[in-house]
Every structure is written in C-alpha cells, then in structure tokens.
Design a protein around this motif. Structure first.
Motif, PDB file in Angstrom:
ATOM      1  N   GLY A  68      79.589 -24.377  54.066  1.00  0.00           N
ATOM      2  CA  GLY A  68      79.413 -22.994  53.676  1.00  0.00           C
ATOM      3  C   GLY A  68      80.025 -22.702  52.321  1.00  0.00           C
ATOM      4  O   GLY A  68      80.841 -23.478  51.814  1.00  0.00           O
ATOM      5  N   PRO A  69      79.658 -21.576  51.697  1.00  0.00           N
ATOM      6  CA  PRO A  69      80.204 -21.242  50.369  1.00  0.00           C
ATOM      7  C   PRO A  69      81.731 -21.130  50.366  1.00  0.00           C
ATOM      8  O   PRO A  69      82.379 -21.555  49.399  1.00  0.00           O
ATOM      9  N   ALA A  70      82.323 -20.550  51.426  1.00  0.00           N
ATOM     10  CA  ALA A  70      83.779 -20.400  51.464  1.00  0.00           C
ATOM     11  C   ALA A  70      84.472 -21.758  51.519  1.00  0.00           C
ATOM     12  O   ALA A  70      85.468 -21.996  50.825  1.00  0.00           O
ATOM     13  N   ASP A  71      83.946 -22.659  52.341  1.00  0.00           N
ATOM     14  CA  ASP A  71      84.552 -23.990  52.447  1.00  0.00           C
ATOM     15  C   ASP A  71      84.404 -24.763  51.134  1.00  0.00           C
ATOM     16  O   ASP A  71      85.308 -25.503  50.735  1.00  0.00           O
ATOM     17  N   ILE A  72      83.272 -24.605  50.462  1.00  0.00           N
ATOM     18  CA  ILE A  72      83.054 -25.309  49.195  1.00  0.00           C
ATOM     19  C   ILE A  72      84.043 -24.827  48.132  1.00  0.00           C
ATOM     20  O   ILE A  72      84.581 -25.634  47.361  1.00  0.00           O
ATOM     21  N   SER A  73      84.302 -23.530  48.094  1.00  0.00           N
ATOM     22  CA  SER A  73      85.207 -22.989  47.084  1.00  0.00           C
ATOM     23  C   SER A  73      86.668 -23.318  47.370  1.00  0.00           C
ATOM     24  O   SER A  73      87.491 -23.341  46.448  1.00  0.00           O
ATOM     25  N   GLU A  74      87.006 -23.598  48.628  1.00  0.00           N
ATOM     26  CA  GLU A  74      88.410 -23.834  48.979  1.00  0.00           C
ATOM     27  C   GLU A  74      88.819 -25.301  48.884  1.00  0.00           C
ATOM     28  O   GLU A  74      89.969 -25.602  48.557  1.00  0.00           O
ATOM     29  N   THR A  88      77.171 -27.200  58.605  1.00  0.00           N
ATOM     30  CA  THR A  88      76.216 -26.182  59.015  1.00  0.00           C
ATOM     31  C   THR A  88      74.899 -26.402  58.276  1.00  0.00           C
ATOM     32  O   THR A  88      74.873 -27.036  57.204  1.00  0.00           O
ATOM     33  N   THR A  89      73.821 -25.887  58.836  1.00  0.00           N
ATOM     34  CA  THR A  89      72.493 -26.005  58.211  1.00  0.00           C
ATOM     35  C   THR A  89      72.024 -24.683  57.624  1.00  0.00           C
ATOM     36  O   THR A  89      70.849 -24.540  57.290  1.00  0.00           O
ATOM     37  N   GLU A  90      72.932 -23.742  57.491  1.00  0.00           N
ATOM     38  CA  GLU A  90      72.545 -22.427  56.970  1.00  0.00           C
ATOM     39  C   GLU A  90      72.061 -22.523  55.524  1.00  0.00           C
ATOM     40  O   GLU A  90      71.148 -21.789  55.119  1.00  0.00           O
ATOM     41  N   ASN A  91      72.659 -23.411  54.749  1.00  0.00           N
ATOM     42  CA  ASN A  91      72.225 -23.546  53.351  1.00  0.00           C
ATOM     43  C   ASN A  91      70.775 -23.998  53.262  1.00  0.00           C
ATOM     44  O   ASN A  91      70.007 -23.513  52.411  1.00  0.00           O
ATOM     45  N   TYR A  92      70.377 -24.924  54.125  1.00  0.00           N
ATOM     46  CA  TYR A  92      68.994 -25.401  54.098  1.00  0.00           C
ATOM     47  C   TYR A  92      68.032 -24.335  54.598  1.00  0.00           C
ATOM     48  O   TYR A  92      66.906 -24.221  54.104  1.00  0.00           O
ATOM     49  N   SER A  93      68.466 -23.549  55.571  1.00  0.00           N
ATOM     50  CA  SER A  93      67.613 -22.446  56.030  1.00  0.00           C
ATOM     51  C   SER A  93      67.397 -21.433  54.909  1.00  0.00           C
ATOM     52  O   SER A  93      66.275 -20.929  54.709  1.00  0.00           O
ATOM     53  N   ALA A  94      68.470 -21.182  54.144  1.00  0.00           N
ATOM     54  CA  ALA A  94      68.340 -20.219  53.043  1.00  0.00           C
ATOM     55  C   ALA A  94      67.485 -20.782  51.915  1.00  0.00           C
ATOM     56  O   ALA A  94      66.665 -20.058  51.326  1.00  0.00           O
ATOM     57  N   ILE A  95      67.642 -22.070  51.609  1.00  0.00           N
ATOM     58  CA  ILE A  95      66.915 -22.643  50.488  1.00  0.00           C
ATOM     59  C   ILE A  95      65.430 -22.802  50.809  1.00  0.00           C
ATOM     60  O   ILE A  95      64.559 -22.658  49.944  1.00  0.00           O
ATOM     61  N   LEU A  96      65.111 -23.090  52.072  1.00  0.00           N
ATOM     62  CA  LEU A  96      63.709 -23.243  52.456  1.00  0.00           C
ATOM     63  C   LEU A  96      63.001 -21.900  52.586  1.00  0.00           C
ATOM     64  O   LEU A  96      61.767 -21.854  52.559  1.00  0.00           O
ATOM     65  N   SER A  97      63.768 -20.836  52.745  1.00  0.00           N
ATOM     66  CA  SER A  97      63.179 -19.497  52.756  1.00  0.00           C
ATOM     67  C   SER A  97      63.136 -18.871  51.370  1.00  0.00           C
ATOM     68  O   SER A  97      62.622 -17.759  51.216  1.00  0.00           O
ATOM     69  N   ASN A  98      63.675 -19.592  50.382  1.00  0.00           N
ATOM     70  CA  ASN A  98      63.640 -19.121  48.991  1.00  0.00           C
ATOM     71  C   ASN A  98      62.279 -19.458  48.395  1.00  0.00           C
ATOM     72  O   ASN A  98      61.927 -20.631  48.221  1.00  0.00           O
ATOM     73  N   GLU A  99      61.486 -18.453  48.081  1.00  0.00           N
ATOM     74  CA  GLU A  99      60.131 -18.686  47.577  1.00  0.00           C
ATOM     75  C   GLU A  99      60.139 -19.401  46.234  1.00  0.00           C
ATOM     76  O   GLU A  99      59.210 -20.147  45.920  1.00  0.00           O
ATOM     77  N   THR A 100      61.177 -19.179  45.436  1.00  0.00           N
ATOM     78  CA  THR A 100      61.242 -19.856  44.139  1.00  0.00           C
ATOM     79  C   THR A 100      61.366 -21.356  44.312  1.00  0.00           C
ATOM     80  O   THR A 100      60.678 -22.145  43.640  1.00  0.00           O
ATOM     81  N   ILE A 101      62.227 -21.790  45.228  1.00  0.00           N
ATOM     82  CA  ILE A 101      62.445 -23.223  45.447  1.00  0.00           C
ATOM     83  C   ILE A 101      61.231 -23.863  46.102  1.00  0.00           C
ATOM     84  O   ILE A 101      60.772 -24.933  45.686  1.00  0.00           O
TER      85      ILE A 101
END
Length: 309
Positions: A68-74, A88-101
């Motif tokens: 997650g973003p918090a863990d990456i920054s810490e 977690t797989t939340e990053n992939y869910s967000a990136i695959l729902s990003n129309e630009t990507i």
C-alpha cells in the motif's frame, strides 16, 4: 636354486612399483575429478548468485507493487519478508480500472505487433533475396543496408517528423509503426541474410529440380530452416518496440500514448506515486517476459546458429 632366486628377485620390486604407480594414478584421477566437481559446483553457485542479484530489481518492483502507499512511504520493499500482511492487490485493481493505463496497453499492442510482423516479413524476403537471388548491384545494396545499421535514431527524428507532418501521419499509430519498421529493417536484413546464406546450396538446387519456384522455395524450404533466426529477430524487435519511449513520445498520439509514455505522464501529473508506477511498470513488463519465455528455445537456437557445424 640360486639362479632362479636371482631371476625372481628383481620381479618383486617391479610389481610393487607398478602397484604404487597405479595407486598414484588412480589417486590423481580421483583428485582431479573432485577438483573438477568442486570447481563446477563453485561456478554454479556463483552463477546462481549473479542471477539472483540480477533479478533483485524485478523482485523489488513486484513486492513494491503489492504494498500500500503508506507502507511504501514508511519502509523498503524488503520489509515484506518480516511483515507479509503488507501484501495487497489493491494497487493492481486500481491500475486496471485506470482507463489511461488500459488504453495505453492497447495502443502499445497496436504499435508493437504490426511493427514486429512487418519487420519479420519484409526482412525475411529481403534476406532471402540478398542471399540467393542474383540482381544488379546486390552486393552494393547490401553494403548500404549494413551502413544503415550505424545510423542513430536521433538523427532522423526531425526530418521524419517534418515528412510525417506533410503526409498527415504525425502523431498517429501508423507513423510510429512505420518509423519502427524502417529502423528495424537494416538489422533484420543483415541477420537473416547471413543466416539464409548458410543453407546448403544443394538443398535449394534439389528443390528447384523438383519444380519449386522462388516463392514456394522460400515458404517451404527457407522459412522452416530459418525459424530460429526469425524467432530471435521477432523477440528483439518486439522488446525494442514495446520498451521504446523516445519514438513514442514524439510520434505517438498524445491522447492514446503507449504504456511507456503513459507511465511518464503519470509521474508528471501525480509526482512520486510509486503505488501507481510500480504495478503499471510490472504489468508492462509481464507481456515482454511472456513473449521471451514462449520463444526461449527458438531464441537460443537462433543465437547459437552457426556456432557449431
């Protein structure tokens, strides 16, 4: 009795010396084998360590994309081994729902596949022509093709941009495909011509005696024999076009850019957002890796072709 004893006396030391020599030679052979095995084991361990060190950035990118973003920054990605709950797989869910990507992935496929197919097809035909067809100025034309290998891409950016703008294909998928095809053909022709030239002449002459024309000879004889070299060329061209950013940044449509440009725009728009960049970069890396491993055997055969006859 004395004569027989005298005659038998020297034989005993000789026998013992022979046995000692044989023991020494067997001991030396065993020592050599043990040393060779130890050296081979050390070489394998060293190669494994080098491979793991080489894969470390990829592993780090994969683990970062699963945090997650918090863990990456810490903390760093290696903290996953002590705290696996961070995955977690939340990053992939967000990136695959990003129309630009997702749109950039489609654009990358639409650029890479035609550019690879055109280079392979045209390069194969030209390589066969330079290897086995007689036409005026063949050697001079081939020297010109070899000379084009040293022309850098940066030299052609401005004049080709003006040319594409004049004909109306600047910032289009067709323009990017044509640019990659043009700069991929010299290497393709050079590689395939040298490979096709190694085909035995007797095999081609026998096919001609059986009534095979040039097209049938190319499709039925040359292409199957040149499979490893063609697969190697396809892998090289695919990886080069897929990972390209300079040509795509200049010639591609800004509204539907390839994945490399889209990731660069994400950095410019959102800043240091590793939670978006890490999964996007890893997704863009999966397809080239899949292509490489799918044709790995043909790639190795093509690289080693001609090394052992």
């Amino acid at each position: 009795m004395t004569a027989s004893n005298a005659s038998n006396a020297p034989s005993a030391p000789n026998a013992s010396n022979g046995s000692n020599a044989s023991n020494g030679s067997s001991g030396g052979g065993l020592g050599s084998r043990l040393a060779a095995r130890a050296a081979g084991g050390a070489a394998r361990v060293f190669l494994v360590l080098v491979g793991l060190f080489w894969l470390m950035p990829t592993v780090g990118l994969l683990l970062s994309s699963l945090r997650g973003p918090a863990d990456i920054s810490e903390s760093g990605w290696w903290q996953v081994f002590t705290s696996p709950a961070q995955l977690t797989t939340e990053n992939y869910s967000a990136i695959l729902s990003n129309e630009t990507i997702t749109g950039s992935l489609v654009s990358t496929v639409l650029i890479t596949v035609p550019a690879t197919v055109l280079v392979v097809v045209i390069g194969s035909l030209a390589g066969y022509a330079f290897a086995w067809l007689d036409f005026p100025g063949r050697d001079w034309w081939f020297l010109l093709v070899v000379g084009l290998l040293v022309v850098p891409v940066q030299v052609a950016l401005v004049p080709v941009s003006k040319l594409f703008g004049t004909v109306g294909i600047f910032e289009t998928t067709l323009g990017v495909v044509l640019f990659h095809t043009a700069f991929g053909l010299p290497f393709a022709i050079f590689l395939l011509r040298n490979f096709f030239a190694e085909i035995p002449r007797e095999l081609l002459e026998a096919a001609r005696l059986d009534g095979a024309g040039e097209i049938r000879l190319f499709t039925r004889v040359v292409m199957p024999l040149g499979g490893p070299a063609i697969a190697s060329l396809g892998i090289f061209q695919f990886l080069w076009v897929w990972n390209d950013m300079l040509v795509a940044l200049i010639f591609a449509d800004s509204e539907s850019p390839p994945i490399t440009v889209a990731l660069q725009q994400q950095v410019r728009q959102f800043g240091n957002n590793i939670d978006v960049l890490a999964p996007g970069a890893f997704v863009s890396m999966v397809i080239p890796l899949a292509v490489f491993f799918a044709f790995q055997r043909q790639f190795v055969s093509g690289v080693m072709a001609g090394a052992v006859k």
